[in-house]
Design an enzyme around this catalytic site. Structure first.
Site, PDB file in Angstrom:
ATOM      1  N   LYS A  81     -19.426  -1.338  33.326  1.00 27.73           N
ATOM      2  CA  LYS A  81     -20.060  -0.899  32.077  1.00 27.73           C
ATOM      3  C   LYS A  81     -21.076   0.223  32.267  1.00 27.73           C
ATOM      4  O   LYS A  81     -21.781   0.547  31.320  1.00 27.73           O
ATOM      5  CB  LYS A  81     -20.774  -2.088  31.432  1.00 27.73           C
ATOM      6  CG  LYS A  81     -19.818  -3.143  30.898  1.00 27.73           C
ATOM      7  CD  LYS A  81     -20.592  -4.252  30.211  1.00 27.73           C
ATOM      8  CE  LYS A  81     -19.667  -5.217  29.493  1.00 27.73           C
ATOM      9  NZ  LYS A  81     -20.417  -6.350  28.939  1.00 27.73           N
TER      10      LYS A  81
ATOM     11  N   ARG B 105     -21.221 -16.069  21.010  1.00 28.34           N
ATOM     12  CA  ARG B 105     -21.985 -15.651  19.843  1.00 28.34           C
ATOM     13  C   ARG B 105     -21.165 -15.716  18.565  1.00 28.34           C
ATOM     14  O   ARG B 105     -21.680 -16.008  17.506  1.00 28.34           O
ATOM     15  CB  ARG B 105     -22.479 -14.205  20.039  1.00 28.34           C
ATOM     16  CG  ARG B 105     -23.582 -14.088  21.044  1.00 28.34           C
ATOM     17  CD  ARG B 105     -23.805 -12.671  21.467  1.00 28.34           C
ATOM     18  NE  ARG B 105     -22.690 -12.207  22.284  1.00 28.34           N
ATOM     19  CZ  ARG B 105     -22.685 -11.071  22.966  1.00 28.34           C
ATOM     20  NH1 ARG B 105     -23.724 -10.267  22.899  1.00 28.34           N
ATOM     21  NH2 ARG B 105     -21.647 -10.740  23.704  1.00 28.34           N
TER      22      ARG B 105
ATOM     23  N   SER C  27     -26.982  -6.529  24.403  1.00 25.44           N
ATOM     24  CA  SER C  27     -27.785  -5.544  25.125  1.00 25.44           C
ATOM     25  C   SER C  27     -27.414  -4.131  24.682  1.00 25.44           C
ATOM     26  O   SER C  27     -28.289  -3.269  24.549  1.00 25.44           O
ATOM     27  CB  SER C  27     -27.570  -5.686  26.637  1.00 25.44           C
ATOM     28  OG  SER C  27     -27.980  -6.957  27.074  1.00 25.44           O
TER      29      SER C  27
HETATM   30  P1  ADP Z   1     -21.211  -9.401  30.377  1.00 23.61           P
HETATM   31  O1  ADP Z   1     -21.037  -7.988  30.864  1.00 23.61           O
HETATM   32  O2  ADP Z   1     -20.773 -10.415  31.375  1.00 23.61           O
HETATM   33  O3  ADP Z   1     -20.697  -9.664  28.999  1.00 23.61           O
HETATM   34  P2  ADP Z   1     -23.823  -9.727  29.181  1.00 23.61           P
HETATM   35  O4  ADP Z   1     -25.175  -9.577  29.795  1.00 23.61           O
HETATM   36  O5  ADP Z   1     -23.510  -8.866  27.996  1.00 23.61           O
HETATM   37  O6  ADP Z   1     -22.803  -9.533  30.356  1.00 23.61           O
HETATM   38  O7  ADP Z   1     -23.608 -11.236  28.759  1.00 23.61           O
HETATM   39  C1  ADP Z   1     -23.672 -12.267  29.698  1.00 23.61           C
HETATM   40  C2  ADP Z   1     -23.381 -13.574  29.016  1.00 23.61           C
HETATM   41  O8  ADP Z   1     -24.412 -13.835  28.075  1.00 23.61           O
HETATM   42  C3  ADP Z   1     -22.072 -13.593  28.228  1.00 23.61           C
HETATM   43  O9  ADP Z   1     -21.545 -14.899  28.295  1.00 23.61           O
HETATM   44  C4  ADP Z   1     -22.501 -13.293  26.821  1.00 23.61           C
HETATM   45  O10 ADP Z   1     -21.626 -13.877  25.876  1.00 23.61           O
HETATM   46  C5  ADP Z   1     -23.842 -13.985  26.803  1.00 23.61           C
HETATM   47  N1  ADP Z   1     -24.706 -13.364  25.817  1.00 23.61           N
HETATM   48  C6  ADP Z   1     -24.998 -12.067  25.642  1.00 23.61           C
HETATM   49  N2  ADP Z   1     -25.834 -11.891  24.599  1.00 23.61           N
HETATM   50  C7  ADP Z   1     -26.059 -13.115  24.100  1.00 23.61           C
HETATM   51  C8  ADP Z   1     -26.800 -13.610  22.978  1.00 23.61           C
HETATM   52  N3  ADP Z   1     -27.430 -12.800  22.132  1.00 23.61           N
HETATM   53  N4  ADP Z   1     -26.816 -14.936  22.790  1.00 23.61           N
HETATM   54  C9  ADP Z   1     -26.131 -15.757  23.622  1.00 23.61           C
HETATM   55  N5  ADP Z   1     -25.399 -15.367  24.657  1.00 23.61           N
HETATM   56  C10 ADP Z   1     -25.357 -14.067  24.888  1.00 23.61           C
END
Ligand code: ADP
Length: 157
Positions: A41, A88, A126
């Site tokens: 990413k 989510r 994020s």
């Molecule tokens: P990835 O690249 O593995 O998706 P992220 O940091 O975006 O990494 O997300 C890591 C984990 O945290 C994933 O399981 C994602 O669904 C979860 N996640 C991300 N944002 C949230 C949120 N706002 N609430 C709950 N879980 C989240």
């Protein structure tokens, strides 16, 4: 003992991630957050910066590691029985379901467990937060003040 591994990009950590860790600490004997080094990413923060931000926001009993291999391989090698992921919305479900079944195929012994965040964070990501900061918006309800500062410095100089 059920030890959970929570893998992700955490670029940067949001209140949604923190909410998930809070819930997981009540479910499992231990929770370890694993920050992906080899994210396709193109992360904004390097892995050390992401780990440092997490260290400031997470309780001391939550370990944080960087990793650069298949999640299930890392989990099995280090004795984690559970891979924790956040759900989510239905958009997450499709991708996560596919990944969980693939991971099960690769390692039968590692179980994926999904936890839903508070509805207050269920629309947070994020990447959305980075876009808001890029254009000068207020993200104080989505990330901690420290993370907001780091985002401002990185994106707005
Ligand atoms: P990835 O690249 O593995 O998706 P992220 O940091 O975006 O990494 O997300 C890591 C984990 O945290 C994933 O399981 C994602 O669904 C979860 N996640 C991300 N944002 C949230 C949120 N706002 N609430 C709950 N879980 C989240």
């Amino acid at each position: 003992m059920v030890r959970a591994l929570y893998p992700g990009s955490f670029d940067p950590v949001t209140r949604g991630h923190l909410d998930l860790v809070d819930r997981a600490r009540r479910l499992f004997d231990s929770v370890t957050v694993a920050v992906a080094r080899n994210s396709s990413k193109q992360p904004l923060f390097d892995v050390e910066e992401r780990i440092e931000m997490l260290r400031h926001e997470l309780p001391e009993d939550v370990a944080i590691v960087g990793f650069q291999e298949l999640v299930v391989d890392f989990a099995q090698r280090n004795g984690f029985g559970v891979v924790l992921r956040g759900l989510r919305n239905v958009g997450d479900f499709e991708f996560e379901y596919q990944m969980a079944l693939t991971n099960r195929h690769l390692r039968e012994t590692v179980e994926t467990v999904f936890v839903m965040p508070s509805h207050r964070f269920s629309f947070l990501s994020s990447s959305l937060i980075k876009d808001i900061v890029r254009y000068g918006g207020d993200v104080s309800s989505f990330v901690t003040p420290r993370v907001e500062d780091a985002l401002r410095r990185k994106l707005r100089g």
